[in-house]
Scaffold this motif. Structure first.
Motif, PDB file in Angstrom:
ATOM      1  N   LEU A 164      20.613  23.205  46.266  1.00  0.00           N
ATOM      2  CA  LEU A 164      20.674  22.145  45.251  1.00  0.00           C
ATOM      3  C   LEU A 164      22.052  22.084  44.579  1.00  0.00           C
ATOM      4  CD1 LEU A 164      17.138  22.583  43.689  1.00  0.00           C
ATOM      5  CD2 LEU A 164      17.942  20.666  45.091  1.00  0.00           C
ATOM      6  N   SER A 165      22.883  23.067  44.815  1.00  0.00           N
ATOM      7  CA  SER A 165      24.209  23.113  44.190  1.00  0.00           C
ATOM      8  C   SER A 165      25.323  22.751  45.157  1.00  0.00           C
ATOM      9  CB  SER A 165      24.478  24.525  43.640  1.00  0.00           C
ATOM     10  OG  SER A 165      23.465  24.903  42.723  1.00  0.00           O
ATOM     11  N   LEU A 166      24.968  22.246  46.327  1.00  0.00           N
ATOM     12  CA  LEU A 166      25.985  21.939  47.328  1.00  0.00           C
ATOM     13  C   LEU A 166      26.890  20.813  46.875  1.00  0.00           C
ATOM     14  CD1 LEU A 166      23.904  22.099  50.642  1.00  0.00           C
ATOM     15  CD2 LEU A 166      25.700  23.682  49.919  1.00  0.00           C
ATOM     16  N   ALA A 167      28.146  20.911  47.252  1.00  0.00           N
ATOM     17  CA  ALA A 167      29.098  19.827  47.031  1.00  0.00           C
ATOM     18  C   ALA A 167      28.982  18.826  48.185  1.00  0.00           C
ATOM     19  CB  ALA A 167      30.519  20.398  46.972  1.00  0.00           C
ATOM     20  N   HIS A 168      29.642  17.709  48.030  1.00  0.00           N
ATOM     21  CA  HIS A 168      29.695  16.704  49.090  1.00  0.00           C
ATOM     22  C   HIS A 168      30.169  17.350  50.391  1.00  0.00           C
ATOM     23  CE1 HIS A 168      29.958  12.574  50.511  1.00  0.00           C
ATOM     24  NE2 HIS A 168      31.145  12.857  51.029  1.00  0.00           N
ATOM     25  N   ARG A 169      29.437  17.092  51.454  1.00  0.00           N
ATOM     26  CA  ARG A 169      29.720  17.675  52.783  1.00  0.00           C
ATOM     27  C   ARG A 169      29.695  19.198  52.780  1.00  0.00           C
ATOM     28  NH1 ARG A 169      29.997  14.035  56.392  1.00  0.00           N
ATOM     29  NH2 ARG A 169      30.895  11.985  56.020  1.00  0.00           N
ATOM     30  N   GLY A 170      28.821  19.767  51.949  1.00  0.00           N
ATOM     31  CA  GLY A 170      28.662  21.213  51.926  1.00  0.00           C
ATOM     32  C   GLY A 170      28.029  21.744  53.197  1.00  0.00           C
ATOM     33  N   ARG A 171      28.289  23.008  53.494  1.00  0.00           N
ATOM     34  CA  ARG A 171      27.726  23.659  54.674  1.00  0.00           C
ATOM     35  C   ARG A 171      26.973  24.912  54.246  1.00  0.00           C
ATOM     36  NH1 ARG A 171      32.690  22.083  53.639  1.00  0.00           N
ATOM     37  NH2 ARG A 171      33.586  24.073  54.277  1.00  0.00           N
ATOM     38  N   VAL A 172      25.771  25.082  54.796  1.00  0.00           N
ATOM     39  CA  VAL A 172      25.005  26.296  54.572  1.00  0.00           C
ATOM     40  C   VAL A 172      24.993  27.083  55.873  1.00  0.00           C
ATOM     41  CG1 VAL A 172      22.782  27.279  53.926  1.00  0.00           C
ATOM     42  CG2 VAL A 172      23.543  25.125  52.884  1.00  0.00           C
ATOM     43  N   VAL A 173      25.517  28.289  55.833  1.00  0.00           N
ATOM     44  CA  VAL A 173      25.527  29.161  57.012  1.00  0.00           C
ATOM     45  C   VAL A 173      24.359  30.128  56.877  1.00  0.00           C
ATOM     46  CG1 VAL A 173      26.858  30.839  58.344  1.00  0.00           C
ATOM     47  CG2 VAL A 173      28.045  29.010  57.092  1.00  0.00           C
ATOM     48  N   ILE A 174      23.374  29.992  57.766  1.00  0.00           N
ATOM     49  CA  ILE A 174      22.214  30.882  57.705  1.00  0.00           C
ATOM     50  C   ILE A 174      22.534  32.128  58.520  1.00  0.00           C
ATOM     51  CG2 ILE A 174      19.748  31.155  58.154  1.00  0.00           C
ATOM     52  CD1 ILE A 174      20.255  29.042  56.113  1.00  0.00           C
ATOM     53  N   CYS A 175      22.842  33.210  57.797  1.00  0.00           N
ATOM     54  CA  CYS A 175      23.209  34.467  58.460  1.00  0.00           C
ATOM     55  C   CYS A 175      22.024  35.424  58.459  1.00  0.00           C
ATOM     56  CB  CYS A 175      24.400  35.079  57.737  1.00  0.00           C
ATOM     57  SG  CYS A 175      24.862  36.669  58.410  1.00  0.00           S
ATOM     58  N   GLY A 176      21.325  35.492  57.353  1.00  0.00           N
ATOM     59  CA  GLY A 176      20.153  36.349  57.233  1.00  0.00           C
ATOM     60  C   GLY A 176      19.155  35.727  56.282  1.00  0.00           C
ATOM     61  N   GLN A 177      17.928  36.193  56.359  1.00  0.00           N
ATOM     62  CA  GLN A 177      16.867  35.662  55.496  1.00  0.00           C
ATOM     63  C   GLN A 177      15.996  36.826  55.055  1.00  0.00           C
ATOM     64  OE1 GLN A 177      15.933  31.586  55.297  1.00  0.00           O
ATOM     65  NE2 GLN A 177      18.013  32.315  54.850  1.00  0.00           N
ATOM     66  N   ILE A 178      16.636  37.865  54.492  1.00  0.00           N
ATOM     67  CA  ILE A 178      15.932  39.116  54.235  1.00  0.00           C
ATOM     68  C   ILE A 178      14.732  38.920  53.319  1.00  0.00           C
ATOM     69  CG2 ILE A 178      17.333  39.880  52.256  1.00  0.00           C
ATOM     70  CD1 ILE A 178      17.283  42.724  53.532  1.00  0.00           C
ATOM     71  N   ALA A 179      14.763  37.897  52.483  1.00  0.00           N
ATOM     72  CA  ALA A 179      13.639  37.662  51.574  1.00  0.00           C
ATOM     73  C   ALA A 179      12.374  37.280  52.336  1.00  0.00           C
ATOM     74  CB  ALA A 179      13.992  36.562  50.563  1.00  0.00           C
ATOM     75  N   HIS A 180      12.533  36.894  53.602  1.00  0.00           N
ATOM     76  CA  HIS A 180      11.373  36.388  54.346  1.00  0.00           C
ATOM     77  C   HIS A 180      10.974  37.262  55.518  1.00  0.00           C
ATOM     78  CE1 HIS A 180      11.860  32.856  51.949  1.00  0.00           C
ATOM     79  NE2 HIS A 180      13.107  32.746  52.336  1.00  0.00           N
ATOM     80  N   TYR A 181      11.718  38.332  55.780  1.00  0.00           N
ATOM     81  CA  TYR A 181      11.426  39.113  56.989  1.00  0.00           C
ATOM     82  C   TYR A 181      10.026  39.720  56.964  1.00  0.00           C
ATOM     83  CZ  TYR A 181      16.406  38.889  58.170  1.00  0.00           C
ATOM     84  OH  TYR A 181      17.664  38.456  58.484  1.00  0.00           O
ATOM     85  N   ASN A 182       9.547  40.033  55.772  1.00  0.00           N
ATOM     86  CA  ASN A 182       8.233  40.673  55.697  1.00  0.00           C
ATOM     87  C   ASN A 182       7.110  39.696  55.372  1.00  0.00           C
ATOM     88  OD1 ASN A 182       8.942  43.249  56.442  1.00  0.00           O
ATOM     89  ND2 ASN A 182       9.520  43.846  54.364  1.00  0.00           N
ATOM     90  N   ALA A 183       7.410  38.373  55.478  1.00  0.00           N
ATOM     91  CA  ALA A 183       6.377  37.383  55.166  1.00  0.00           C
ATOM     92  C   ALA A 183       5.172  37.619  56.067  1.00  0.00           C
ATOM     93  CB  ALA A 183       6.923  35.974  55.377  1.00  0.00           C
ATOM     94  N   GLU A 184       4.010  37.660  55.465  1.00  0.00           N
ATOM     95  CA  GLU A 184       2.804  38.001  56.232  1.00  0.00           C
ATOM     96  C   GLU A 184       2.282  36.807  57.012  1.00  0.00           C
ATOM     97  OE1 GLU A 184       0.244  40.843  54.871  1.00  0.00           O
ATOM     98  OE2 GLU A 184       2.078  42.008  54.556  1.00  0.00           O
TER      99      GLU A 184
END
Lengths: 267, 267
Positions: A164-184
């Motif tokens: 939600l804080s991205l600037a115009h033409r912002g890029r999100v690089v998904i490197c890891g998602q540790i908050a979700h690795y243990n999702a049941e």
């Protein structure tokens, strides 16, 4: 559970490796290993201490390098935000972004980590995600012109705020998602993507192995930066393979700073 | 609430427009309008019926065109999945993907829409999202090699399934998120993005206006395709401005097929 390791060749019938060579590979959590040579890579001890082949001059460093420069396409003057910024990848990513002339903000989970990032690593701003109540407000203060490149190691509510804080033409690089690795169970999908339209932004995942043919070039550059002091690294080392399980659990809890290593034999 | 409209100039003191010219712009939901000319564009009636300037040869068509070709970077032989595929944008996107040599699957919300897509529009596969229980199974059957380009008009559970169905280096084009426009509070963010790492995939938002300098070229190409019958379009027309509110609500409910129009004066 496998793990990358650096080892020394003690005996070889493979022409590519001689006794005394250092090699990197997924050697297993053990003190001795027999290998047919596949999946091994020589470690050049002239680039730095051999442990760096598991960190700043190994997969974590290369992941930061290609994630920022290739996927994130960062440019001088841009604003970069990094989650997990005191980890093996994040701490290198933040410094590489600084070297590239970006303004860098990071988040991590302890006061000690924040001090290290703001101090030795030269982050322009940082916040402790465990004590910060409003991530969007923190980002708005740290990145008033928005986030041009968000290097995401964690997922979770911090990522929501960053998207939600991205600037115009912002890029999100998904490197890891540790908050979700243990999702049941399978979690719900994106629900904030309208902001990608408004910002003409993109979210992209990558695996560093796709850039394997350019590793040597990247390592040579980063080794120079390490040698001239522009690129710092920290290792959290425990001694003895019997302490490896505790170190692993500690890493998942965020107790390490920089690369978590287990020393199982003297260098 | 504004809306795009095509109108005829009845009187002009602006050198760029003469009496009888057709113009497109955000003219308001009204029968007569006074304009200083800003934001107006001439409509070339030779390209097609003037109503097409609001649909296939207007913003919806251009959105499909640049979304697929520029953001989605579709290539012949790839698999494309489109949500909202019977709408003004989606119905054009599906046909453009077919023209580009892609295999095309779409989803929409009625048996009539599905028939139109599978029949006249030439979609290779289609499913009714209101009667399909398992979107991932439907996509797995329709796109056995995964989705190379997902053109998303809706968001919601269909998007979740499509993100999980991406092929290696898949692209998600965020065009619309109608499932979320009426969200009463800020919804949770992405929780399935680990699949972007596995697939080296990306999600990207865009606004068609960013391509304004190439509209003329795109319209010329699409007008040819309309004339030679390769690109078909459908309009849902209601007569009289007094019926505009009902038409708008119907559109939000998915009752229209193709572009929803309100005719407020004879052509």
């Amino acid at each position: 559970m496998t793990g990358g390791a650096v080892g020394r060749v003690v005996q070889s019938r493979n022409k590519r490796y001689r006794e005394g060579d250092f090699v990197h590979g997924v050697l297993g959590w053990q003190e001795w290993v027999v290998s047919d040579g596949r999946g091994l890579h020589k470690v050049d001890p002239k680039l730095g201490p051999i442990s760096t082949a598991l960190g700043v001059l190994g997969m974590p460093g290369l992941t930061a390098y290609f994630g920022l420069f290739e996927v994130g396409e960062i440019k001088a003057g841009e604003t970069v935000f990094i989650t997990g910024a005191a980890g093996a990848v994040g701490s290198i990513a933040g410094q590489l972004a600084r070297i590239a002339g970006c303004r860098v903000t990071g988040s991590a989970g302890s006061a000690e980590k924040i001090r290290w990032m703001r101090g030795e690593l030269g982050f322009d701003a940082a916040f402790d995600y465990k004590t910060t109540l409003d991530y969007r407000a923190a980002l708005s203060e740290a990145c008033p012109r928005g986030v041009d490149c968000f290097f995401d190691n964690t997922g979770g509510p911090q990522s929501d705020a960053a998207i939600l804080s991205l600037a115009h033409r912002g890029r999100v690089v998904i490197c890891g998602q540790i908050a979700h690795y243990n999702a049941e169970k399978l979690e719900t999908g994106p629900r904030l993507l309208f902001n990608l339209i408004i910002r003409r932004a993109r979210i992209e995942g990558f695996l560093v192995l796709d850039y394997a043919d350019r590793f040597a070039q990247a390592l040579a550059r980063m080794a120079e930066w390490v040698k001239d002091g522009r690129l710092k690294y920290r290792e959290t080392v425990v001694d003895g393979i019997e302490n490896a399980p505790a170190a692993f659990i500690g890493m998942m809890r965020g107790e390490n700073i920089g690369k978590q290593l287990v020393r199982i034999a003297p260098e």
